[in-house]
Design an enzyme around this catalytic site. Structure first.
Site, PDB file in Angstrom:
ATOM      1  N   ASP A   1       3.595   3.817 -36.872  1.00 47.65           N
ATOM      2  CA  ASP A   1       3.476   2.668 -36.055  1.00 47.65           C
ATOM      3  C   ASP A   1       2.202   1.938 -36.136  1.00 47.65           C
ATOM      4  OD1 ASP A   1       6.183   2.604 -34.883  1.00 47.65           O
ATOM      5  OD2 ASP A   1       5.590   4.531 -33.877  1.00 47.65           O
TER       6      ASP A   1
ATOM      7  N   ASP B   1      12.434  -0.539 -37.593  1.00 43.04           N
ATOM      8  CA  ASP B   1      11.253  -0.719 -36.663  1.00 43.04           C
ATOM      9  C   ASP B   1      10.109  -0.889 -37.783  1.00 43.04           C
ATOM     10  OD1 ASP B   1      13.233   0.812 -35.527  1.00 43.04           O
ATOM     11  OD2 ASP B   1      11.915   1.033 -33.716  1.00 43.04           O
TER      12      ASP B   1
HETATM   13  N1  GLY Z   1       9.825   1.289 -32.283  1.00 40.64           N
HETATM   14  C1  GLY Z   1      10.549   2.047 -31.156  1.00 40.64           C
HETATM   15  C2  GLY Z   1      11.237   0.927 -30.559  1.00 40.64           C
HETATM   16  O1  GLY Z   1      11.554   0.104 -30.673  1.00 40.64           O
HETATM   17  O2  GLY Z   1      11.899   1.506 -29.463  1.00 40.64           O
END
Ligand code: GLY
Length: 431
Positions: free
Chosen positions: A147, A205
């Site tokens: 992330d 994501d």
């Molecule tokens: N990247 C985690 C979400 O979108 O909840």
């Protein structure tokens, strides 16, 4: 070191907009949204300062019956992974959930401060933005998460646009190096999670982390970062998408690069279309087109946009938490998905020949989010800006609550919307 040669794509990539809205003259709704956002952000910045943490959401409560009705599964088949069962005390519900620098959402609050500063020129916002951004410095040493793009681009990346300095560049490059360590050449993807039952999980994501790599290439001239971004996007394009251009949330790979499993984690079912995930796909491929000029990414973004516009069933365009969720008044919405879809569509509207339908769709979302149904009143909502997002319904986590990333993409979309009207490039590169 491989050298990166910037592409001469100004004409192809100019995301200038000719889009017009019939209500373009009336900007009261934007002015009000910006005023509320500024007040909320400044209050939150002051209120949470001494904790050294970042506001993420509000803790929520919900019954097993509500959850299983949403999942359309029998009550007794629900897996007990729920926060509610782990933390049965109710006294904390609707109280702020604050997180440290290592949380995946830590970059959004500083990023929102930067966007609000951009929208207002208010120096108090800039001061807070710098302070909260600097608290993320330790993220550049992290290797156990994918992330990093969310965390560092939203904070340091925006800082570079609005108050550049060399430290920012060093942070971005160092972080990108760590992100690149998570790339496996045999698989052609960056690994998402280090937990769970999968051999090598990659979630949609993860497309949102590629801009960090593009930025590292722009800063250093080293094309290795950009090449990893492209490989990841190509592998994802091949394996994550269904025939109707919707996508799975999780694709896990065997070590030889073959697909191990296709599943959901935060959506309703493996074969459903989790709303925010579809938004991440749209945003990621649109952004990668900006960074590469490769038309295959634009073509894909256009297909994903069409899928979203046909699968999103709500009249006000704020999606249900999953596009395949039960259609009902009580089905939780996801304002975060709406905000990021609006932001991505605004970018797309300035790239394609006839971007007006994208622009109109984004404008409708933004006006709805700026209405009292979604926009908090000043001093309420524990100083978050928007209401009614969903984090992860299958985990009974953050349902019908504010989320810091809903606020971030809402403000980003407002910035883009205003730039479109001024005839400026809708998206300003971070580096
Ligand atoms: N990247 C985690 C979400 O979108 O909840």
């Amino acid at each position: 070191m491989k050298r990166y040669t910037p592409l001469l794509l100004a004409a192809a990539l100019c995301s200038c907009s000719n889009q017009k809205s019939e209500t373009a003259g009336n900007t009261d709704w934007i002015d009000n949204a910006v005023e509320v956002s500024t007040a909320q952000l400044l209050s939150a910045a002051e209120r949470f300062d001494s904790t050294m943490l970042f506001p993420r959401s509000l803790k929520t409560d919900y019954s097993l019956e509500q959850l299983t009705a949403q999942m359309e599964i029998p009550v007794d088949s629900f897996k007990p992974e729920i926060e509610l069962l782990k933390h049965p005390e109710t006294k904390d519900f609707r109280k702020p959930y604050l997180v440290g620098y290592a949380d995946w959402t830590s970059g959004f609050f500083p990023g929102s401060l930067w966007y609000a500063y951009e929208l207002t020129g208010d120096e108090r916002l800039k001061e807070e933005a710098i302070k909260y951004t600097n608290r993320l410095l330790p993220v550049s040493d992290m290797t156990d998460t994918h992330d990093l793009g969310f965390m560092v681009n939203c904070s340091y990346g925006n800082a570079n646009r609005l108050a550049p300095n060399d430290t920012i560049k060093n942070v971005v490059v160092k972080t990108a190096r760590n992100l690149a360590l998570r790339f496996d050449d045999r698989i052609g993807c960056i690994r998402s999670w280090d937990f769970g039952p999968w051999n090598y999980p990659v979630i949609i994501d993860n497309m949102m982390n590629l801009d960090l790599l593009s930025n590292a290439t722009k800063i250093t001239g080293d094309s290795t970062f950009m090449n990893i971004a492209r490989r990841h996007a190509d592998t994802t394009l091949k394996n994550h998408f269904r025939d109707d251009n919707s996508c799975f949330h999780v694709v896990s790979y065997n070590s030889d690069g073959s697909v191990e499993r296709r599943q959901t984690f935060q959506g309703k079912a493996d074969n459903s279309s989790w709303s925010r995930g579809q938004g991440w796909a749209l945003y990621g491929y649109t952004e990668l087109y900006r960074n590469t000029g490769d038309k295959k990414y634009l073509d894909h973004a256009v297909k994903v946009a069409a899928m979203i516009m046909s699968k999103n069933k709500t009249k006000d365009l704020i999606p249900y938490w999953d596009f395949d969720a039960v259609e009902s008044e009580s089905t939780p919405r996801d304002a975060s998905a709406a905000a990021l879809i609006a932001s991505a569509l605004l970018e797309l509207s300035g790239i394609v020949d006839n971007g007006q339908p994208y622009f109109d769709y984004a404008e409708k979302i933004l006006k709805t989010l700026a209405s009292p149904r979604y926009l908090a009143e000043k001093g309420t909502n524990e100083n978050f800006i928007l209401m009614h997002s969903t984090g992860s319904l299958p985990h009974a986590s953050e349902i019908d609550t504010p989320l810091n990333y809903a606020d971030y993409y809402f403000l980003e979309a407002l910035v883009r919307y205003k730039r479109a009207f001024k005839g400026e490039a809708i998206v300003q590169d971070m580096f």
